[in-house]
Design an enzyme around this catalytic site. Structure first.
Site, PDB file in Angstrom:
ATOM      1  N   ASP A   1      72.018  10.055   1.778  1.00 35.75           N
ATOM      2  CA  ASP A   1      71.751  10.119   0.343  1.00 35.75           C
ATOM      3  C   ASP A   1      70.404   9.464   0.067  1.00 35.75           C
ATOM      4  O   ASP A   1      70.218   8.275   0.334  1.00 35.75           O
ATOM      5  CB  ASP A   1      72.856   9.379  -0.418  1.00 35.75           C
ATOM      6  CG  ASP A   1      72.673   9.477  -1.924  1.00 35.75           C
ATOM      7  OD1 ASP A   1      73.166  10.452  -2.517  1.00 35.75           O
ATOM      8  OD2 ASP A   1      72.020   8.587  -2.505  1.00 35.75           O
TER       9      ASP A   1
ATOM     10  N   TYR B   1      63.422   6.765  -4.568  1.00 33.49           N
ATOM     11  CA  TYR B   1      63.484   5.761  -3.499  1.00 33.49           C
ATOM     12  C   TYR B   1      62.206   5.723  -2.654  1.00 33.49           C
ATOM     13  O   TYR B   1      61.997   4.780  -1.898  1.00 33.49           O
ATOM     14  CB  TYR B   1      64.696   5.986  -2.579  1.00 33.49           C
ATOM     15  CG  TYR B   1      66.043   6.062  -3.264  1.00 33.49           C
ATOM     16  CD1 TYR B   1      66.203   5.672  -4.601  1.00 33.49           C
ATOM     17  CD2 TYR B   1      67.164   6.530  -2.599  1.00 33.49           C
ATOM     18  CE1 TYR B   1      67.433   5.759  -5.236  1.00 33.49           C
ATOM     19  CE2 TYR B   1      68.404   6.613  -3.224  1.00 33.49           C
ATOM     20  CZ  TYR B   1      68.526   6.242  -4.550  1.00 33.49           C
ATOM     21  OH  TYR B   1      69.752   6.332  -5.160  1.00 33.49           O
TER      22      TYR B   1
ATOM     23  N   LYS C   1      67.453  13.691  -5.316  1.00 36.92           N
ATOM     24  CA  LYS C   1      67.690  13.674  -6.777  1.00 36.92           C
ATOM     25  C   LYS C   1      66.379  13.780  -7.535  1.00 36.92           C
ATOM     26  O   LYS C   1      65.353  13.282  -7.062  1.00 36.92           O
ATOM     27  CB  LYS C   1      68.381  12.353  -7.179  1.00 36.92           C
ATOM     28  CG  LYS C   1      69.486  11.903  -6.244  1.00 36.92           C
ATOM     29  CD  LYS C   1      70.191  10.644  -6.707  1.00 36.92           C
ATOM     30  CE  LYS C   1      71.194  10.156  -5.671  1.00 36.92           C
ATOM     31  NZ  LYS C   1      70.642   9.240  -4.648  1.00 36.92           N
TER      32      LYS C   1
ATOM     33  N   HIS D   1      69.441  12.704 -11.615  1.00 34.53           N
ATOM     34  CA  HIS D   1      69.700  11.301 -11.271  1.00 34.53           C
ATOM     35  C   HIS D   1      70.413  10.519 -12.390  1.00 34.53           C
ATOM     36  O   HIS D   1      71.252   9.663 -12.118  1.00 34.53           O
ATOM     37  CB  HIS D   1      68.366  10.630 -10.899  1.00 34.53           C
ATOM     38  CG  HIS D   1      68.484   9.488  -9.948  1.00 34.53           C
ATOM     39  ND1 HIS D   1      67.574   9.245  -8.945  1.00 34.53           N
ATOM     40  CD2 HIS D   1      69.415   8.502  -9.839  1.00 34.53           C
ATOM     41  CE1 HIS D   1      67.940   8.161  -8.273  1.00 34.53           C
ATOM     42  NE2 HIS D   1      69.048   7.688  -8.798  1.00 34.53           N
TER      43      HIS D   1
HETATM   44  P1  NAD Z   1      76.004  -0.872  -1.800  1.00 32.37           P
HETATM   45  O1  NAD Z   1      77.221  -1.244  -2.550  1.00 32.37           O
HETATM   46  O2  NAD Z   1      76.062   0.129  -0.716  1.00 32.37           O
HETATM   47  O3  NAD Z   1      75.420  -2.241  -1.300  1.00 32.37           O
HETATM   48  C1  NAD Z   1      74.391  -2.342  -0.380  1.00 32.37           C
HETATM   49  C2  NAD Z   1      74.232  -3.806  -0.009  1.00 32.37           C
HETATM   50  O4  NAD Z   1      75.491  -4.295   0.466  1.00 32.37           O
HETATM   51  C3  NAD Z   1      73.270  -3.966   1.160  1.00 32.37           C
HETATM   52  O5  NAD Z   1      71.970  -4.178   0.693  1.00 32.37           O
HETATM   53  C4  NAD Z   1      73.822  -5.155   1.874  1.00 32.37           C
HETATM   54  O6  NAD Z   1      73.271  -6.300   1.296  1.00 32.37           O
HETATM   55  C5  NAD Z   1      75.287  -5.137   1.573  1.00 32.37           C
HETATM   56  N1  NAD Z   1      76.098  -4.638   2.710  1.00 32.37           N
HETATM   57  C6  NAD Z   1      76.052  -3.412   3.309  1.00 32.37           C
HETATM   58  N2  NAD Z   1      76.968  -3.352   4.294  1.00 32.37           N
HETATM   59  C7  NAD Z   1      77.599  -4.551   4.306  1.00 32.37           C
HETATM   60  C8  NAD Z   1      78.640  -5.098   5.096  1.00 32.37           C
HETATM   61  N3  NAD Z   1      79.221  -4.377   6.061  1.00 32.37           N
HETATM   62  N4  NAD Z   1      79.030  -6.363   4.838  1.00 32.37           N
HETATM   63  C9  NAD Z   1      78.458  -7.082   3.870  1.00 32.37           C
HETATM   64  N5  NAD Z   1      77.487  -6.625   3.060  1.00 32.37           N
HETATM   65  C10 NAD Z   1      77.049  -5.367   3.297  1.00 32.37           C
HETATM   66  O7  NAD Z   1      74.898  -0.473  -2.894  1.00 32.37           O
HETATM   67  P2  NAD Z   1      73.799   0.663  -3.031  1.00 32.37           P
HETATM   68  O8  NAD Z   1      72.922   0.710  -1.837  1.00 32.37           O
HETATM   69  O9  NAD Z   1      73.136   0.442  -4.326  1.00 32.37           O
HETATM   70  O10 NAD Z   1      74.681   1.997  -3.133  1.00 32.37           O
HETATM   71  C11 NAD Z   1      74.859   2.908  -2.048  1.00 32.37           C
HETATM   72  C12 NAD Z   1      73.964   4.099  -2.206  1.00 32.37           C
HETATM   73  O11 NAD Z   1      74.247   4.788  -3.429  1.00 32.37           O
HETATM   74  C13 NAD Z   1      72.478   3.756  -2.356  1.00 32.37           C
HETATM   75  O12 NAD Z   1      71.889   3.293  -1.190  1.00 32.37           O
HETATM   76  C14 NAD Z   1      71.946   5.039  -2.890  1.00 32.37           C
HETATM   77  O13 NAD Z   1      71.845   6.004  -1.862  1.00 32.37           O
HETATM   78  C15 NAD Z   1      73.044   5.394  -3.894  1.00 32.37           C
HETATM   79  N6  NAD Z   1      72.750   4.889  -5.269  1.00 32.37           N
HETATM   80  C16 NAD Z   1      72.674   5.796  -6.280  1.00 32.37           C
HETATM   81  C17 NAD Z   1      72.399   5.390  -7.572  1.00 32.37           C
HETATM   82  C18 NAD Z   1      72.330   6.396  -8.662  1.00 32.37           C
HETATM   83  O14 NAD Z   1      71.932   6.055  -9.792  1.00 32.37           O
HETATM   84  N7  NAD Z   1      72.695   7.630  -8.405  1.00 32.37           N
HETATM   85  C19 NAD Z   1      72.194   4.031  -7.861  1.00 32.37           C
HETATM   86  C20 NAD Z   1      72.273   3.113  -6.822  1.00 32.37           C
HETATM   87  C21 NAD Z   1      72.568   3.548  -5.538  1.00 32.37           C
END
Ligand code: NAD
Length: 277
Positions: free
Chosen positions: A45, A50, A75, A108
């Site tokens: 994704d 990004y 997106k 998005h």
């Molecule tokens: P997430 O909940 O996946 O959190 C990521 C953070 O969690 C990492 O930076 C790390 O610090 C921690 N983490 C990851 N694996 C871990 C583990 N095993 N143990 C402990 N901590 C851990 O948040 P995200 O990255 O914001 O969301 C996932 C994906 O969703 C994004 O990377 C992106 O691709 C998408 N996203 C979309 C939107 C949107 O508006 N459509 C917004 C935000 C994110």
């Protein structure tokens, strides 16, 4: 290890688990995605916002696997809303990725204050028609925005990608989407590290009982509800930990215990208000 797929309303399928890349640094993206591919990740994704589509595409193109093995989502960002701008933004995304098509292209945010999401969606319909995006969907849409698309346009989004984790379950949005055949993708599935979700005693207790990590337990909670999930990490150990969630199951009681953690903890912007342009 085989990753389950979810059937989408246009007859295609999406791997239920993948890799998120929000804030993955552009200059590290190819290396991180390549590591993830070696661990079995196939669904990536990304987004124009990004700034790392080039690294995602390079990792896919330089892998030894055929393009059809992968599921790539990108997106259109708010600043490119409107028919002509979206058409140009999509071309730029394909250029950055170095791919001929994406599997899924998303709007998005709805940014309702701009009143451009309907025009933008109509352009996504044309892009789908051209075959350069196999499926089209939305992100951060509330039921009102989805209802307006249903009224004024032809294609139902295949997914709605929304902020969703135990502290923000968006049950009204999920209910609307289930009723209309729109699959849910959970962004911020681990709470983005913004609030101590993974330290809550309910989650830690369940993790200990399964000898799994809190993150793995929360990912199971998403998967067992049928949500599509793509946690982000840049660390090899966590990439491996996050994909290792297909060998255990939470009981109904454990699922309910995690679902009781709803606390209206929105970490990202409010979709009714956000118009960052
Ligand atoms: P997430 O909940 O996946 O959190 C990521 C953070 O969690 C990492 O930076 C790390 O610090 C921690 N983490 C990851 N694996 C871990 C583990 N095993 N143990 C402990 N901590 C851990 O948040 P995200 O990255 O914001 O969301 C996932 C994906 O969703 C994004 O990377 C992106 O691709 C998408 N996203 C979309 C939107 C949107 O508006 N459509 C917004 C935000 C994110």
């Amino acid at each position: 290890m085989s990753i389950p797929v979810i059937a989408l309303n246009d007859g295609t399928q999406i791997p239920q688990f993948g890799l998120g890349t929000y804030k993955t640094p552009a200059d590290e993206t190819e290396r991180i995605v390549t590591e993830a591919i070696a661990l079995g990740y196939r669904h990536i994704d990304t987004a124009a916002l990004y700034g790392n589509e080039a690294g995602v595409g390079a990792a896919i193109r330089h892998s030894a696997l055929p393009r059809e093995e992968f599921y790539v989502t990108t997106k259109v960002w708010i600043s490119d809303f409107g028919a002509a701008q979206t058409a140009a933004a999509f071309n730029r995304s394909l250029d950055q990725l170095g791919l001929e098509s994406v599997d899924l292209y998303l709007v998005h945010w709805p940014a309702p204050g701009l009143d451009l999401y309907v025009d933008t969606w109509r352009e996504l319909e044309r892009i789908r028609e051209s075959g350069r995006a196999t499926s089209i969907g939305v992100s951060n849409f509330m039921p009102e925005h989805l209802a307006r698309l249903a009224e004024e346009t032809d294609v139902t989004p295949v997914v709605n990608q929304i902020e969703l984790h135990p502290g923000l379950q968006q049950r009204n949005v999920v209910a609307y989407c289930r009723e209309h055949g729109i699959a849910i993708e959970s962004w911020g599935p681990l709470g983005q590290g913004k609030y101590p979700l993974l330290e809550l005693p309910e989650i830690v207790t369940i993790a200990d009982a399964h000898q799994k990590s809190p993150a793995q337990v929360v990912l199971r909670w998403h998967l067992q509800q049928g949500f599509i999930v793509f946690p982000k990490s840049t660390a090899a150990a966590r990439l491996a930990e996050n994909i290792d969630v297909f060998g255990f199951e939470l009981s109904d009681t454990e699922m309910q215990s995690i679902s009781s953690l709803e606390a209206d903890r929105r970490g990202g912007p409010n979709p009714y208000e956000f118009t960052a342009r």
